[in-house]
Design an enzyme around this catalytic site. Structure first.
Site, mmCIF file in Angstrom:
data_model
loop_
_atom_site.group_PDB
_atom_site.id
_atom_site.type_symbol
_atom_site.label_atom_id
_atom_site.label_comp_id
_atom_site.label_asym_id
_atom_site.label_seq_id
_atom_site.Cartn_x
_atom_site.Cartn_y
_atom_site.Cartn_z
ATOM 1 N N GLY B 13 0.816 -1.205 0.000
ATOM 2 C CA GLY B 13 0.000 0.000 0.000
ATOM 3 C C GLY B 13 0.853 1.260 0.000
ATOM 4 O O GLY B 13 2.053 1.205 -0.246
ATOM 5 N N LEU B 14 0.180 2.391 0.298
ATOM 6 C CA LEU B 14 0.916 3.660 0.279
ATOM 7 C C LEU B 14 1.636 3.885 1.606
ATOM 8 O O LEU B 14 1.339 4.814 2.323
ATOM 9 C CB LEU B 14 -0.054 4.810 0.031
ATOM 10 C CG LEU B 14 -0.316 5.208 -1.421
ATOM 11 C CD1 LEU B 14 -1.169 6.463 -1.468
ATOM 12 C CD2 LEU B 14 0.971 5.441 -2.185
ATOM 13 N N HIS B 15 2.560 3.018 1.937
ATOM 14 C CA HIS B 15 3.302 3.217 3.186
ATOM 15 C C HIS B 15 4.438 4.199 2.939
ATOM 16 O O HIS B 15 4.470 4.870 1.911
ATOM 17 C CB HIS B 15 3.791 1.880 3.736
ATOM 18 C CG HIS B 15 4.812 1.232 2.874
ATOM 19 N ND1 HIS B 15 6.007 0.768 3.352
ATOM 20 C CD2 HIS B 15 4.821 0.998 1.554
ATOM 21 C CE1 HIS B 15 6.693 0.272 2.339
ATOM 22 N NE2 HIS B 15 5.987 0.385 1.250
ATOM 23 N N THR B 16 5.348 4.309 3.878
ATOM 24 C CA THR B 16 6.305 5.419 3.844
ATOM 25 C C THR B 16 7.057 5.592 2.521
ATOM 26 O O THR B 16 7.070 6.674 1.958
ATOM 27 C CB THR B 16 7.343 5.247 4.976
ATOM 28 O OG1 THR B 16 6.633 4.876 6.147
ATOM 29 C CG2 THR B 16 8.089 6.534 5.214
#
Lengths: 436, 104
Positions: B13-16
Protein backbone atom coordinates in the site's frame (compact mmCIF):
# COMPACT_ATOMS: atom_id res chain seq x y z
CA UNK A 1 14.74 -2.35 52.42
CA UNK A 2 13.76 -5.93 53.10
CA UNK A 3 10.07 -6.48 53.48
CA UNK A 4 9.09 -4.01 50.81
CA UNK A 5 9.81 -6.36 47.97
CA UNK A 6 7.23 -6.11 45.22
CA UNK A 7 6.90 -8.20 42.10
CA UNK A 8 5.22 -6.69 39.05
CA UNK A 9 4.29 -8.80 36.04
CA UNK A 10 4.51 -7.55 32.50
CA UNK A 11 5.39 -8.73 29.02
CA UNK A 12 8.88 -10.14 28.36
CA UNK A 13 10.08 -7.91 25.52
CA UNK A 14 13.82 -8.48 25.32
CA UNK A 15 15.64 -11.37 27.00
CA UNK A 16 18.25 -10.96 29.70
CA UNK A 17 18.50 -10.07 33.37
CA UNK A 18 19.47 -6.75 34.88
CA UNK A 19 19.99 -5.80 38.51
CA UNK A 20 20.51 -2.14 39.20
CA UNK A 21 19.31 1.26 40.22
CA UNK A 22 16.19 2.68 38.65
CA UNK A 23 16.12 5.98 36.81
CA UNK A 24 12.61 7.20 36.32
CA UNK A 25 12.27 9.05 33.08
CA UNK A 26 9.36 11.41 33.01
CA UNK A 27 9.14 13.13 29.74
CA UNK A 28 7.26 16.31 30.16
CA UNK A 29 4.77 16.91 27.45
CA UNK A 30 5.45 20.38 26.11
CA UNK A 31 3.20 23.00 27.64
CA UNK A 32 1.34 24.77 24.93
CA UNK A 33 -0.34 28.04 25.64
CA UNK A 34 -2.25 29.68 22.90
CA UNK A 35 -1.09 33.26 22.69
CA UNK A 36 -2.17 35.95 20.31
CA UNK A 37 0.64 37.78 18.56
CA UNK A 38 0.89 41.23 17.06
CA UNK A 39 1.33 41.90 13.37
CA UNK A 40 5.00 42.84 13.86
CA UNK A 41 5.65 39.57 15.73
CA UNK A 42 4.53 37.38 12.82
CA UNK A 43 7.95 37.23 11.21
CA UNK A 44 9.57 36.34 14.55
CA UNK A 45 7.13 33.46 15.07
CA UNK A 46 7.75 32.11 11.58
CA UNK A 47 11.48 32.37 12.21
CA UNK A 48 11.11 30.43 15.51
CA UNK A 49 9.14 27.76 13.70
CA UNK A 50 11.59 27.37 10.81
CA UNK A 51 14.57 27.27 13.14
CA UNK A 52 12.84 24.53 15.17
CA UNK A 53 12.33 22.50 11.99
CA UNK A 54 16.04 22.78 11.13
CA UNK A 55 17.06 21.89 14.70
CA UNK A 56 14.73 18.87 14.68
CA UNK A 57 16.17 17.75 11.37
CA UNK A 58 19.69 17.85 12.67
CA UNK A 59 18.69 15.99 15.85
CA UNK A 60 16.92 13.30 13.89
CA UNK A 61 19.79 12.90 11.44
CA UNK A 62 22.06 12.20 14.39
CA UNK A 63 19.59 9.69 15.82
CA UNK A 64 19.27 8.04 12.42
CA UNK A 65 23.04 7.70 12.15
CA UNK A 66 23.28 6.30 15.67
CA UNK A 67 20.45 3.86 14.98
CA UNK A 68 22.07 2.61 11.77
CA UNK A 69 25.30 2.02 13.68
CA UNK A 70 23.59 0.17 16.49
CA UNK A 71 20.84 -1.81 14.86
CA UNK A 72 21.27 -1.57 11.08
CA UNK A 73 19.33 0.31 8.45
CA UNK A 74 16.20 -1.84 8.54
CA UNK A 75 15.51 -1.02 12.16
CA UNK A 76 16.41 2.61 11.60
CA UNK A 77 13.71 3.14 8.96
CA UNK A 78 11.35 4.73 11.41
CA UNK A 79 13.70 7.68 11.87
CA UNK A 80 13.98 8.05 8.14
CA UNK A 81 10.20 8.27 7.98
CA UNK A 82 10.22 11.00 10.61
CA UNK A 83 12.83 12.93 8.66
CA UNK A 84 10.66 12.69 5.54
CA UNK A 85 7.70 14.05 7.48
CA UNK A 86 9.82 17.01 8.59
CA UNK A 87 10.37 17.79 4.92
CA UNK A 88 6.65 18.05 4.25
CA UNK A 89 6.58 21.38 2.45
CA UNK A 90 2.80 21.44 2.20
CA UNK A 91 2.50 21.10 5.95
CA UNK A 92 5.19 23.71 6.60
CA UNK A 93 3.59 26.22 4.19
CA UNK A 94 0.21 25.61 5.74
CA UNK A 95 1.55 26.32 9.23
CA UNK A 96 3.29 29.50 8.08
CA UNK A 97 0.11 30.61 6.36
CA UNK A 98 -1.91 30.04 9.52
CA UNK A 99 0.59 31.98 11.67
CA UNK A 100 0.23 34.90 9.25
CA UNK A 101 -3.54 34.92 9.06
CA UNK A 102 -4.62 33.71 12.49
CA UNK A 103 -1.83 35.47 14.42
CA UNK A 104 -1.19 32.96 17.16
CA UNK A 105 2.16 31.76 18.50
CA UNK A 106 3.94 29.10 16.46
CA UNK A 107 3.66 26.21 18.92
CA UNK A 108 -0.11 26.49 19.22
CA UNK A 109 -0.54 26.46 15.43
CA UNK A 110 1.87 23.53 15.00
CA UNK A 111 0.04 21.62 17.69
CA UNK A 112 -3.37 22.30 16.19
CA UNK A 113 -2.43 21.53 12.58
CA UNK A 114 -0.43 18.34 13.21
CA UNK A 115 -2.85 17.03 15.80
CA UNK A 116 -5.58 16.82 13.15
CA UNK A 117 -3.54 14.22 11.27
CA UNK A 118 -2.49 12.40 14.45
CA UNK A 119 -6.14 12.04 15.46
CA UNK A 120 -7.10 10.90 12.02
CA UNK A 121 -4.39 8.23 11.94
CA UNK A 122 -5.23 7.08 15.47
CA UNK A 123 -8.88 6.62 14.60
CA UNK A 124 -8.11 4.26 11.72
CA UNK A 125 -8.30 0.53 12.26
CA UNK A 126 -4.96 0.08 10.54
CA UNK A 127 -2.20 -1.05 12.94
CA UNK A 128 0.54 0.35 10.74
CA UNK A 129 -1.09 3.74 10.69
CA UNK A 130 -1.59 3.79 14.44
CA UNK A 131 2.15 3.34 14.85
CA UNK A 132 2.73 6.16 12.36
CA UNK A 133 0.39 8.32 14.47
CA UNK A 134 2.75 7.80 17.41
CA UNK A 135 5.70 8.74 15.23
CA UNK A 136 3.97 11.90 14.08
CA UNK A 137 2.97 12.84 17.62
CA UNK A 138 6.54 12.27 18.74
CA UNK A 139 7.76 14.45 15.90
CA UNK A 140 5.30 17.19 16.77
CA UNK A 141 6.53 17.23 20.36
CA UNK A 142 10.10 17.42 19.13
CA UNK A 143 9.38 20.45 16.96
CA UNK A 144 7.41 22.20 19.71
CA UNK A 145 10.19 21.55 22.20
CA UNK A 146 12.62 23.11 19.76
CA UNK A 147 10.34 26.11 19.23
CA UNK A 148 10.43 26.57 23.00
CA UNK A 149 14.15 25.81 23.03
CA UNK A 150 13.81 23.23 25.78
CA UNK A 151 16.05 20.21 26.10
CA UNK A 152 15.20 16.62 26.87
CA UNK A 153 17.45 14.64 29.12
CA UNK A 154 19.05 11.72 27.33
CA UNK A 155 22.45 11.45 29.03
CA UNK A 156 23.30 10.15 32.48
CA UNK A 157 26.59 9.20 34.06
CA UNK A 158 26.21 5.88 35.83
CA UNK A 159 24.55 2.67 34.78
CA UNK A 160 20.81 2.68 35.25
CA UNK A 161 17.65 0.76 34.53
CA UNK A 162 15.36 3.19 32.72
CA UNK A 163 11.76 3.22 33.95
CA UNK A 164 9.16 5.13 31.96
CA UNK A 165 5.49 5.20 31.16
CA UNK A 166 6.42 4.83 27.52
CA UNK A 167 9.53 5.37 25.42
CA UNK A 168 9.66 6.70 21.90
CA UNK A 169 12.00 4.97 19.45
CA UNK A 170 14.27 8.02 19.65
CA UNK A 171 14.42 7.75 23.47
CA UNK A 172 15.25 4.07 23.24
CA UNK A 173 18.11 4.67 20.83
CA UNK A 174 19.45 7.79 22.57
CA UNK A 175 19.48 6.18 26.00
CA UNK A 176 21.53 3.31 24.64
CA UNK A 177 24.51 5.69 24.43
CA UNK A 178 24.57 5.55 28.22
CA UNK A 179 25.03 2.55 30.43
CA UNK A 180 21.45 1.34 30.14
CA UNK A 181 21.02 -1.95 31.95
CA UNK A 182 17.42 -2.39 30.93
CA UNK A 183 14.13 -0.81 29.93
CA UNK A 184 10.92 -0.98 31.96
CA UNK A 185 7.72 0.56 30.62
CA UNK A 186 4.08 0.75 31.67
CA UNK A 187 2.81 0.60 28.11
CA UNK A 188 3.74 -1.38 25.00
CA UNK A 189 3.66 -4.98 23.89
CA UNK A 190 5.94 -7.55 22.34
CA UNK A 191 5.76 -5.88 18.93
CA UNK A 192 5.95 -2.24 20.04
CA UNK A 193 8.89 -0.08 18.98
CA UNK A 194 10.63 -0.15 22.35
CA UNK A 195 10.49 -3.95 22.42
CA UNK A 196 11.81 -4.37 18.88
CA UNK A 197 14.59 -1.83 19.37
CA UNK A 198 15.58 -3.26 22.77
CA UNK A 199 15.95 -6.72 21.21
CA UNK A 200 18.02 -5.26 18.38
CA UNK A 201 20.20 -3.45 20.93
CA UNK A 202 20.40 -6.61 23.07
CA UNK A 203 19.25 -4.71 26.14
CA UNK A 204 16.84 -6.59 28.47
CA UNK A 205 13.35 -5.14 28.63
CA UNK A 206 9.98 -5.76 30.25
CA UNK A 207 7.06 -3.75 28.89
CA UNK A 208 3.32 -3.49 29.47
CA UNK A 209 3.75 -3.44 33.27
CA UNK A 210 0.84 -0.98 33.57
CA UNK A 211 1.84 0.48 36.94
CA UNK A 212 5.64 0.22 37.06
CA UNK A 213 6.07 3.99 37.26
CA UNK A 214 3.68 4.06 40.21
CA UNK A 215 5.71 1.57 42.27
CA UNK A 216 9.27 2.43 41.23
CA UNK A 217 11.10 5.58 42.30
CA UNK A 218 14.43 6.83 41.00
CA UNK A 219 17.12 5.23 43.15
CA UNK A 220 15.16 2.05 43.93
CA UNK A 221 16.98 -1.22 43.45
CA UNK A 222 15.29 -3.23 40.74
CA UNK A 223 15.64 -6.70 39.25
CA UNK A 224 14.48 -6.92 35.64
CA UNK A 225 13.86 -10.44 34.37
CA UNK A 226 13.45 -10.15 30.62
CA UNK A 227 12.96 -13.90 30.26
CA UNK A 228 9.92 -14.14 32.50
CA UNK A 229 8.65 -10.63 32.01
CA UNK A 230 8.77 -9.63 35.65
CA UNK A 231 10.23 -6.74 37.60
CA UNK A 232 11.07 -6.96 41.30
CA UNK A 233 11.21 -3.67 43.17
CA UNK A 234 13.40 -3.44 46.29
CA UNK A 235 14.19 -7.17 46.25
CA UNK A 236 15.35 -9.06 49.35
CA UNK A 237 19.08 -9.68 49.56
CA UNK A 238 18.56 -13.41 49.08
CA UNK A 239 16.69 -12.86 45.83
CA UNK A 240 19.39 -10.52 44.54
CA UNK A 241 21.94 -13.25 45.23
CA UNK A 242 19.82 -15.84 43.42
CA UNK A 243 19.60 -13.59 40.39
CA UNK A 244 23.32 -12.77 40.48
CA UNK A 245 23.98 -16.49 40.49
CA UNK A 246 21.62 -16.93 37.54
CA UNK A 247 23.33 -14.15 35.58
CA UNK A 248 26.68 -15.78 36.20
CA UNK A 249 25.42 -19.14 34.94
CA UNK A 250 23.92 -17.56 31.80
CA UNK A 251 27.12 -15.62 31.07
CA UNK A 252 29.17 -18.76 31.56
CA UNK A 253 26.86 -20.76 29.29
CA UNK A 254 26.99 -18.09 26.59
CA UNK A 255 30.76 -17.99 26.79
CA UNK A 256 30.95 -21.76 26.31
CA UNK A 257 28.40 -21.73 23.49
CA UNK A 258 30.29 -18.91 21.77
CA UNK A 259 33.33 -21.18 21.58
CA UNK A 260 31.24 -24.03 20.26
CA UNK A 261 29.29 -22.31 17.55
CA UNK A 262 31.89 -22.57 14.82
CA UNK A 263 32.33 -26.31 15.32
CA UNK A 264 30.41 -28.65 13.04
CA UNK A 265 27.41 -30.37 14.59
CA UNK A 266 28.72 -33.88 15.00
CA UNK A 267 29.44 -36.34 17.79
CA UNK A 268 32.92 -37.39 18.93
CA UNK A 269 32.82 -40.40 16.66
CA UNK A 270 31.93 -38.23 13.68
CA UNK A 271 28.19 -38.81 13.42
CA UNK A 272 26.63 -35.67 11.96
CA UNK A 273 23.31 -34.26 13.02
CA UNK A 274 21.36 -31.10 12.32
CA UNK A 275 21.35 -28.22 14.74
CA UNK A 276 18.06 -26.33 14.80
CA UNK A 277 16.99 -23.26 16.73
CA UNK A 278 13.74 -22.56 18.57
CA UNK A 279 12.33 -19.09 18.05
CA UNK A 280 9.43 -17.09 19.35
CA UNK A 281 9.68 -14.16 17.00
CA UNK A 282 10.66 -13.78 13.31
CA UNK A 283 13.47 -11.33 14.18
CA UNK A 284 15.30 -14.13 15.95
CA UNK A 285 15.98 -15.99 12.71
CA UNK A 286 19.00 -13.82 11.89
CA UNK A 287 20.58 -14.51 15.24
CA UNK A 288 19.88 -18.22 14.89
CA UNK A 289 21.64 -18.32 11.51
CA UNK A 290 24.50 -16.23 12.87
CA UNK A 291 24.94 -18.73 15.67
CA UNK A 292 25.15 -21.71 13.38
CA UNK A 293 21.57 -23.02 13.22
CA UNK A 294 20.71 -24.83 9.99
CA UNK A 295 16.99 -24.46 10.42
CA UNK A 296 14.19 -23.60 12.85
CA UNK A 297 13.10 -26.65 14.83
CA UNK A 298 10.23 -24.82 16.48
CA UNK A 299 8.67 -21.50 15.54
CA UNK A 300 6.20 -20.55 18.25
CA UNK A 301 3.42 -18.42 16.85
CA UNK A 302 1.73 -17.14 20.01
CA UNK A 303 3.44 -13.75 19.75
CA UNK A 304 1.09 -12.87 16.90
CA UNK A 305 -1.87 -12.75 19.25
CA UNK A 306 -1.97 -9.25 20.59
CA UNK A 307 -4.47 -8.29 23.27
CA UNK A 308 -6.58 -11.36 22.49
CA UNK A 309 -6.81 -10.37 18.83
CA UNK A 310 -5.78 -12.96 16.26
CA UNK A 311 -4.59 -11.38 13.02
CA UNK A 312 -6.22 -12.39 9.72
CA UNK A 313 -4.84 -14.89 7.24
CA UNK A 314 -2.87 -12.37 5.16
CA UNK A 315 -1.18 -10.87 8.16
CA UNK A 316 -0.25 -14.27 9.55
CA UNK A 317 0.98 -15.36 6.11
CA UNK A 318 3.39 -12.42 5.92
CA UNK A 319 4.91 -13.33 9.28
CA UNK A 320 5.34 -17.02 8.45
CA UNK A 321 6.65 -16.25 4.98
CA UNK A 322 9.28 -13.92 6.42
CA UNK A 323 10.69 -16.73 8.54
CA UNK A 324 10.45 -19.32 5.75
CA UNK A 325 12.26 -17.03 3.31
CA UNK A 326 14.98 -16.03 5.74
CA UNK A 327 15.84 -19.58 6.72
CA UNK A 328 15.57 -21.01 3.18
CA UNK A 329 16.97 -23.48 2.10
CA UNK A 330 16.90 -24.50 5.76
CA UNK A 331 13.59 -25.77 7.10
CA UNK A 332 11.19 -24.31 9.62
CA UNK A 333 8.69 -26.16 11.80
CA UNK A 334 5.78 -23.83 12.54
CA UNK A 335 3.73 -24.72 15.59
CA UNK A 336 0.06 -23.75 15.68
CA UNK A 337 -1.11 -21.58 18.59
CA UNK A 338 -0.31 -23.17 21.91
CA UNK A 339 -1.99 -20.93 24.38
CA UNK A 340 -4.39 -21.32 27.25
CA UNK A 341 -7.96 -20.63 26.28
CA UNK A 342 -8.16 -18.08 29.06
CA UNK A 343 -5.55 -16.02 27.23
CA UNK A 344 -7.52 -15.73 24.03
CA UNK A 345 -11.12 -15.70 25.05
CA UNK A 346 -11.33 -14.12 28.43
CA UNK A 347 -15.05 -14.42 28.81
CA UNK A 348 -15.70 -17.31 26.53
CA UNK A 349 -14.39 -20.08 28.67
CA UNK A 350 -13.32 -20.28 32.29
CA UNK A 351 -11.78 -23.23 34.06
CA UNK A 352 -9.71 -24.06 37.11
CA UNK A 353 -6.62 -25.55 35.58
CA UNK A 354 -5.98 -23.95 32.22
CA UNK A 355 -2.69 -25.76 31.86
CA UNK A 356 -4.32 -29.16 31.53
CA UNK A 357 -7.61 -28.21 30.07
CA UNK A 358 -8.69 -26.15 27.17
CA UNK A 359 -5.53 -25.12 25.39
CA UNK A 360 -3.23 -26.04 22.53
CA UNK A 361 -4.81 -28.11 19.81
CA UNK A 362 -7.99 -28.56 21.83
CA UNK A 363 -8.82 -24.92 21.27
CA UNK A 364 -8.02 -25.36 17.60
CA UNK A 365 -10.39 -28.31 17.28
CA UNK A 366 -13.13 -26.46 19.16
CA UNK A 367 -12.64 -23.35 17.10
CA UNK A 368 -11.91 -24.59 13.57
CA UNK A 369 -12.22 -21.05 12.22
CA UNK A 370 -9.06 -20.07 14.07
CA UNK A 371 -7.28 -23.30 13.18
CA UNK A 372 -8.17 -23.16 9.48
CA UNK A 373 -7.10 -19.52 9.15
CA UNK A 374 -3.73 -20.36 10.64
CA UNK A 375 -3.36 -23.51 8.53
CA UNK A 376 -4.06 -21.64 5.31
CA UNK A 377 -1.54 -18.96 6.27
CA UNK A 378 1.11 -21.60 7.03
CA UNK A 379 0.35 -23.55 3.85
CA UNK A 380 0.73 -20.42 1.73
CA UNK A 381 4.11 -19.77 3.34
CA UNK A 382 5.19 -23.32 2.44
CA UNK A 383 5.52 -22.55 -1.26
CA UNK A 384 9.24 -23.25 -1.34
CA UNK A 385 8.81 -26.60 0.37
CA UNK A 386 10.77 -25.75 3.51
CA UNK A 387 7.87 -25.53 5.98
CA UNK A 388 6.45 -28.18 8.32
CA UNK A 389 3.51 -27.92 10.71
CA UNK A 390 3.53 -28.98 14.36
CA UNK A 391 0.43 -29.34 16.53
CA UNK A 392 0.78 -28.82 20.29
CA UNK A 393 -0.75 -30.70 23.22
CA UNK A 394 -2.07 -33.63 21.26
CA UNK A 395 -3.43 -36.49 23.39
CA UNK A 396 -5.31 -39.06 21.34
CA UNK A 397 -5.18 -40.69 17.95
CA UNK A 398 -8.66 -39.32 17.29
CA UNK A 399 -7.26 -35.83 17.64
CA UNK A 400 -4.59 -36.70 15.09
CA UNK A 401 -7.28 -37.88 12.66
CA UNK A 402 -9.23 -34.71 13.19
CA UNK A 403 -6.14 -32.57 12.68
CA UNK A 404 -5.44 -34.33 9.38
CA UNK A 405 -9.00 -33.69 8.31
CA UNK A 406 -8.59 -29.95 8.91
CA UNK A 407 -5.26 -29.85 7.06
CA UNK A 408 -7.07 -31.36 4.08
CA UNK A 409 -9.89 -28.84 4.36
CA UNK A 410 -7.40 -25.95 4.46
CA UNK A 411 -5.60 -27.39 1.43
CA UNK A 412 -8.76 -27.73 -0.60
CA UNK A 413 -9.86 -24.21 0.33
CA UNK A 414 -6.60 -22.94 -1.12
CA UNK A 415 -6.85 -25.14 -4.21
CA UNK A 416 -10.30 -23.74 -4.88
CA UNK A 417 -8.79 -20.28 -5.02
CA UNK A 418 -5.88 -21.50 -7.16
CA UNK A 419 -3.42 -20.60 -4.43
CA UNK A 420 -0.22 -22.60 -4.54
CA UNK A 421 1.41 -24.31 -1.56
CA UNK A 422 3.59 -27.31 -0.78
CA UNK A 423 1.25 -30.25 -1.47
CA UNK A 424 3.51 -32.68 0.36
CA UNK A 425 3.90 -30.57 3.51
CA UNK A 426 4.82 -32.65 6.54
CA UNK A 427 2.87 -32.46 9.75
CA UNK A 428 3.80 -33.56 13.26
CA UNK A 429 2.43 -33.47 16.78
CA UNK A 430 3.86 -32.67 20.18
CA UNK A 431 3.33 -35.43 22.71
CA UNK A 432 3.54 -33.56 25.99
CA UNK A 433 0.41 -34.29 27.98
CA UNK A 434 0.49 -36.92 30.78
CA UNK A 435 -2.61 -38.63 29.42
CA UNK A 436 -1.10 -39.19 25.99
CA UNK B 1 -8.91 19.95 -14.03
CA UNK B 2 -8.19 16.30 -14.73
CA UNK B 3 -9.61 13.46 -12.68
CA UNK B 4 -8.21 9.93 -12.79
CA UNK B 5 -9.12 6.81 -10.88
CA UNK B 6 -6.34 4.44 -9.83
CA UNK B 7 -6.05 1.30 -7.78
CA UNK B 8 -3.18 0.53 -5.42
CA UNK B 9 -1.33 -2.47 -6.83
CA UNK B 10 1.68 -2.89 -4.61
CA UNK B 11 1.36 -5.22 -1.66
CA UNK B 12 2.24 -2.84 1.13
CA UNK B 13 0.00 0.00 0.00
CA UNK B 14 0.92 3.66 0.28
CA UNK B 15 3.30 3.22 3.19
CA UNK B 16 6.30 5.42 3.84
CA UNK B 17 8.51 4.69 0.84
CA UNK B 18 5.85 4.80 -1.89
CA UNK B 19 4.31 7.84 -0.21
CA UNK B 20 7.69 9.58 -0.37
CA UNK B 21 8.10 8.64 -4.06
CA UNK B 22 4.65 9.95 -4.88
CA UNK B 23 5.13 13.25 -3.05
CA UNK B 24 8.55 13.77 -4.61
CA UNK B 25 7.20 13.23 -8.11
CA UNK B 26 4.09 15.37 -7.52
CA UNK B 27 6.20 18.22 -6.21
CA UNK B 28 8.00 18.48 -9.55
CA UNK B 29 4.85 19.77 -11.16
CA UNK B 30 3.30 23.18 -10.75
CA UNK B 31 -0.26 21.86 -10.77
CA UNK B 32 -2.17 21.28 -7.58
CA UNK B 33 -2.57 17.62 -6.83
CA UNK B 34 -5.22 16.22 -4.56
CA UNK B 35 -6.11 12.63 -3.67
CA UNK B 36 -9.54 11.53 -2.66
CA UNK B 37 -10.36 8.29 -0.89
CA UNK B 38 -13.79 7.45 0.49
CA UNK B 39 -14.80 11.08 0.47
CA UNK B 40 -11.67 12.30 2.21
CA UNK B 41 -9.39 14.60 0.28
CA UNK B 42 -5.75 15.36 1.04
CA UNK B 43 -2.99 17.30 -0.65
CA UNK B 44 -0.93 14.84 -2.69
CA UNK B 45 2.20 16.89 -2.19
CA UNK B 46 2.13 16.29 1.58
CA UNK B 47 3.70 13.07 2.82
CA UNK B 48 1.83 13.31 6.11
CA UNK B 49 -1.40 13.69 4.19
CA UNK B 50 -0.65 10.80 1.85
CA UNK B 51 0.30 8.51 4.70
CA UNK B 52 -2.82 9.35 6.64
CA UNK B 53 -4.96 8.07 3.75
CA UNK B 54 -4.06 4.52 4.81
CA UNK B 55 -4.43 3.36 1.23
CA UNK B 56 -3.89 -0.40 1.18
CA UNK B 57 -3.51 -2.79 -1.70
CA UNK B 58 -6.74 -2.75 -3.68
CA UNK B 59 -7.85 0.71 -2.49
CA UNK B 60 -9.34 2.92 -5.17
CA UNK B 61 -8.27 6.54 -5.27
CA UNK B 62 -9.39 9.54 -7.26
CA UNK B 63 -6.51 11.77 -8.34
CA UNK B 64 -7.22 15.40 -9.18
CA UNK B 65 -4.80 17.58 -11.07
CA UNK B 66 -5.32 21.27 -11.59
CA UNK B 67 -2.89 23.71 -13.19
CA UNK B 68 -0.87 24.53 -16.26
CA UNK B 69 1.01 21.23 -16.42
CA UNK B 70 -1.89 19.05 -15.28
CA UNK B 71 -1.65 16.70 -18.24
CA UNK B 72 2.01 15.88 -17.74
CA UNK B 73 1.45 15.55 -14.00
CA UNK B 74 -1.48 13.17 -14.50
CA UNK B 75 0.45 11.01 -16.94
CA UNK B 76 3.55 10.69 -14.75
CA UNK B 77 1.67 10.03 -11.54
CA UNK B 78 -0.78 7.51 -12.98
CA UNK B 79 2.24 5.69 -14.41
CA UNK B 80 3.83 5.54 -10.96
CA UNK B 81 0.68 3.96 -9.53
CA UNK B 82 0.54 1.47 -12.39
CA UNK B 83 4.14 0.46 -11.88
CA UNK B 84 3.26 -0.49 -8.30
CA UNK B 85 5.86 2.02 -7.03
CA UNK B 86 8.73 -0.08 -8.27
CA UNK B 87 7.48 -3.00 -6.23
CA UNK B 88 6.74 -5.02 -9.33
CA UNK B 89 9.38 -7.53 -8.34
CA UNK B 90 7.38 -8.07 -5.21
CA UNK B 91 4.27 -8.47 -7.31
CA UNK B 92 5.85 -11.32 -9.23
CA UNK B 93 6.87 -12.88 -5.94
CA UNK B 94 3.29 -12.66 -4.78
CA UNK B 95 2.12 -14.66 -7.76
CA UNK B 96 4.65 -17.34 -7.04
CA UNK B 97 3.59 -17.27 -3.44
CA UNK B 98 0.10 -18.03 -4.44
CA UNK B 99 -1.43 -14.65 -4.07
CA UNK B 100 -4.17 -14.01 -6.52
CA UNK B 101 -3.42 -11.25 -8.95
CA UNK B 102 -4.99 -9.95 -12.08
CA UNK B 103 -1.75 -10.33 -13.99
CA UNK B 104 -1.95 -14.07 -13.59
Amino acid sequence: MDGHQKIIEGIPASPGIAIGTALKYEKLKPKITKKEIKEEEVEVEIERFLRAIEKSKSELSKILKLAIERIGSEGAQIFEAQLLMLDDKTMIDKIIERIKTEKFNAESIVNDEVEKYVKFMQSSGDEYLKERANDLEDLKNRVIRNIQQEKWLSRFDTSRIVVAENLTPADTILFSRNQVLGYITDLGGYTSHTAILARALKIPAVVGLKEATKFIKTGDTVILDGYRGIVIVNPDQSLIEQYQEKMKRIAELERKLEQLKQLPAETMDGKKFTLLANIEFPDEVDEAIENGAEGIGLFRTEYIINNSIIPDEDEQFEEYLRVAEKIYPGKVVIRTFDIGGDKIFKDYHKEDNPFLGWRGIRIGLDRPDILLTQLRAILRASIKGNVMIMFPMVTTIDEVREIKKYVEIAKSQLREKNVKFDESIKIGVMIEVPSS
Amino acid sequence: MIKKEVEIKNRTGLHTRPAAMLVKLASKFKSDFFIEKNGMEINGKSIIGVMSLAAEQGSKLILKFDGEDEEEAAEAIVKLFESGFGELEELKEENKDGRSSKDN
